[in-house]
Enzyme design. Sequence first.
Site, mmCIF file in Angstrom:
data_model
loop_
_atom_site.group_PDB
_atom_site.id
_atom_site.type_symbol
_atom_site.label_atom_id
_atom_site.label_comp_id
_atom_site.label_asym_id
_atom_site.label_seq_id
_atom_site.Cartn_x
_atom_site.Cartn_y
_atom_site.Cartn_z
ATOM 1 N N CYS A 113 0.820 -1.231 0.000
ATOM 2 C CA CYS A 113 0.000 0.000 0.000
ATOM 3 C C CYS A 113 0.846 1.270 0.000
ATOM 4 C CB CYS A 113 -0.944 0.000 1.195
ATOM 5 S SG CYS A 113 -2.027 -1.431 1.152
ATOM 6 N N HIS A 281 -3.930 6.796 1.611
ATOM 7 C CA HIS A 281 -4.166 5.445 1.092
ATOM 8 C C HIS A 281 -5.571 5.013 1.516
ATOM 9 C CE1 HIS A 281 -3.980 1.285 0.224
ATOM 10 N NE2 HIS A 281 -3.953 0.931 1.485
ATOM 11 N N ASN A 311 -10.123 -1.133 -1.406
ATOM 12 C CA ASN A 311 -8.671 -0.940 -1.303
ATOM 13 C C ASN A 311 -8.016 -1.481 -2.575
ATOM 14 O OD1 ASN A 311 -5.969 -0.955 -0.679
ATOM 15 N ND2 ASN A 311 -6.191 -2.004 1.285
HETATM 16 N N1 ACO Z 1 -18.883 -9.418 7.472
HETATM 17 C C1 ACO Z 1 -19.511 -9.667 8.641
HETATM 18 N N2 ACO Z 1 -18.829 -9.883 9.786
HETATM 19 C C2 ACO Z 1 -17.484 -9.834 9.732
HETATM 20 C C3 ACO Z 1 -16.782 -9.563 8.532
HETATM 21 C C4 ACO Z 1 -17.544 -9.357 7.372
HETATM 22 N N3 ACO Z 1 -16.968 -9.098 6.177
HETATM 23 N N4 ACO Z 1 -15.459 -9.583 8.808
HETATM 24 C C5 ACO Z 1 -15.317 -9.845 10.117
HETATM 25 N N5 ACO Z 1 -16.545 -10.000 10.672
HETATM 26 C C6 ACO Z 1 -16.882 -10.298 12.069
HETATM 27 C C7 ACO Z 1 -15.767 -11.064 12.765
HETATM 28 O O1 ACO Z 1 -15.873 -12.440 12.515
HETATM 29 C C8 ACO Z 1 -16.031 -10.727 14.200
HETATM 30 O O2 ACO Z 1 -17.092 -11.531 14.661
HETATM 31 P P1 ACO Z 1 -17.149 -12.050 16.196
HETATM 32 O O3 ACO Z 1 -17.212 -10.803 17.029
HETATM 33 O O4 ACO Z 1 -18.392 -12.876 16.227
HETATM 34 O O5 ACO Z 1 -15.884 -12.818 16.402
HETATM 35 C C9 ACO Z 1 -16.538 -9.281 14.143
HETATM 36 O O6 ACO Z 1 -16.972 -9.080 12.791
HETATM 37 C C10 ACO Z 1 -15.460 -8.270 14.474
HETATM 38 O O7 ACO Z 1 -14.291 -8.631 13.742
HETATM 39 P P2 ACO Z 1 -12.997 -7.746 13.752
HETATM 40 O O8 ACO Z 1 -11.985 -8.371 12.858
HETATM 41 O O9 ACO Z 1 -12.598 -7.470 15.172
HETATM 42 O O10 ACO Z 1 -13.597 -6.417 13.091
HETATM 43 P P3 ACO Z 1 -12.973 -4.995 12.977
HETATM 44 O O11 ACO Z 1 -13.893 -4.001 13.549
HETATM 45 O O12 ACO Z 1 -11.539 -4.960 13.420
HETATM 46 O O13 ACO Z 1 -12.983 -4.769 11.406
HETATM 47 C C11 ACO Z 1 -11.520 -4.761 9.517
HETATM 48 C C12 ACO Z 1 -12.248 -5.610 10.560
HETATM 49 C C13 ACO Z 1 -12.549 -4.056 8.678
HETATM 50 C C14 ACO Z 1 -10.699 -5.709 8.666
HETATM 51 C C15 ACO Z 1 -10.626 -3.724 10.226
HETATM 52 O O14 ACO Z 1 -9.905 -4.328 11.268
HETATM 53 C C16 ACO Z 1 -9.672 -3.053 9.280
HETATM 54 O O15 ACO Z 1 -10.044 -2.411 8.332
HETATM 55 N N6 ACO Z 1 -8.356 -3.154 9.526
HETATM 56 C C17 ACO Z 1 -7.361 -2.553 8.673
HETATM 57 C C18 ACO Z 1 -7.286 -3.300 7.372
HETATM 58 C C19 ACO Z 1 -6.202 -2.733 6.473
HETATM 59 O O16 ACO Z 1 -5.958 -1.555 6.450
HETATM 60 N N7 ACO Z 1 -5.595 -3.594 5.737
HETATM 61 C C20 ACO Z 1 -4.579 -3.172 4.838
HETATM 62 C C21 ACO Z 1 -4.473 -4.271 3.890
HETATM 63 S S1 ACO Z 1 -3.752 -3.757 2.425
HETATM 64 C C22 ACO Z 1 -2.148 -4.260 2.301
HETATM 65 O O17 ACO Z 1 -1.244 -3.622 2.761
HETATM 66 C C23 ACO Z 1 -1.950 -5.545 1.640
#
Ligand code: ACO
Length: 354
Positions: A113, A281, A311
């Site tokens: 990224c 980003h 993304n």
């Molecule tokens: N749909 C429905 N529920 C979901 C989904 C989904 N797509 N994804 C996760 N959940 C559920 C989980 O299973 C969890 O359920 P539980 O409470 O029953 O266990 C609940 O939602 C909360 O999950 P978390 O992972 O704690 O959710 P969070 O609020 O942290 O959001 C997210 C997840 C959106 C991925 C967030 O953490 C995020 O955006 N992080 C940064 C991601 C990022 O910037 N990545 C860069 C990648 S790019 C690169 O460099 C390659």
Amino acid sequence: MLRSVIAGSGSAIAPHRVTNDMLARIMDTSDAWIRERTGVETRYYVEPGTRTTDLGVIAAERALEMAGVAREDIDLVVFATMTPDQYFPGCGGLLQSRLGLRPVPAFDIRQQCSGFLYGLQLVDAHIRAGLARTALLVGAEIHSGFMPWGPGSWARLAGDVEAPLEPGEWETTTSVRHLTVLFGDAGGAVVITAADDGSRGVVDQALYADGTDAAKLCVPGNGFARRPYVDPEQIRRLEHVPVMDGRYVFKMATTRMTEAARALLERNGLTPGDLKLVLMHQANLRINEFVQRSLGLSDAQVCHNIQRYGNTTAATVPLLWDECVRGGRIEPGDAVLMVAFGAGMTWGATLVRA
Ligand code: ACO
């Protein structure tokens, strides 16, 4: 002193628009969850067979057109991607040939990224050193290849089949839903030219990398630590799909992007209020809203398009730049700050006079 001016930009959006409701056909997710946690509403996927270089070529052609630069004038290519067409050779040389450029140096870089900002520093260093005068910098990704979805999932996503997905496959697609819903396919490109009037161009950059926690966001399989480097077992275990500790990445992205932006502004004697626009980003709208609040930026100073594209990793910043230039939100001379954080971990900020 020679400065690197972004003289033209272009983008390439994949043809297939995929809504959150469409994803909910093939995994346990919902439009409400995805919007609330990430801000993403749609993303676009390519047709199978389309290559990352194809998106790069389209974006580059549009950037050349906007810059009014002839292909024979390009003397440097930098291609940033974490989803290349094949293991090697990289997309830089392939793009050089597809565009019919002279046989100029072509770098392939993979800082995920942060790839576009790293590429900008590479180009800027070449221009300041007198090694290049007119460069093409491309960031492009095809993330749909990461999706561990079988033909049944793809058919349901397209609406060709209405019957529910077979339970085993539903479980698999749901196991990586936190990751797959984030990403889309796209390309962005800029043409960068040398200028010596000093009023426009890249002003300063601050780039960082720290591999200590690399395993929190990585593709664990299909690498040369294995013999052979790819096999069906790794694919069965989904080791070709990125692993991501979302909460860790969220925390680090908000912290590091804010720190990098502050450090760069401070050493240039600027405050956030001096900026026309900040291009972050696009990984998660909530991350960017957090950074906006931390820096005290107004809504008019930030621009997002993650709602439409998701993304797109190395493509997010050039895509955003291109939309802002074409939409009249960036004009020559404007102070624009770009900020990114991604796998590696890598991050940084770039200050530009447009
Ligand atoms: N749909 C429905 N529920 C979901 C989904 C989904 N797509 N994804 C996760 N959940 C559920 C989980 O299973 C969890 O359920 P539980 O409470 O029953 O266990 C609940 O939602 C909360 O999950 P978390 O992972 O704690 O959710 P969070 O609020 O942290 O959001 C997210 C997840 C959106 C991925 C967030 O953490 C995020 O955006 N992080 C940064 C991601 C990022 O910037 N990545 C860069 C990648 S790019 C690169 O460099 C390659």
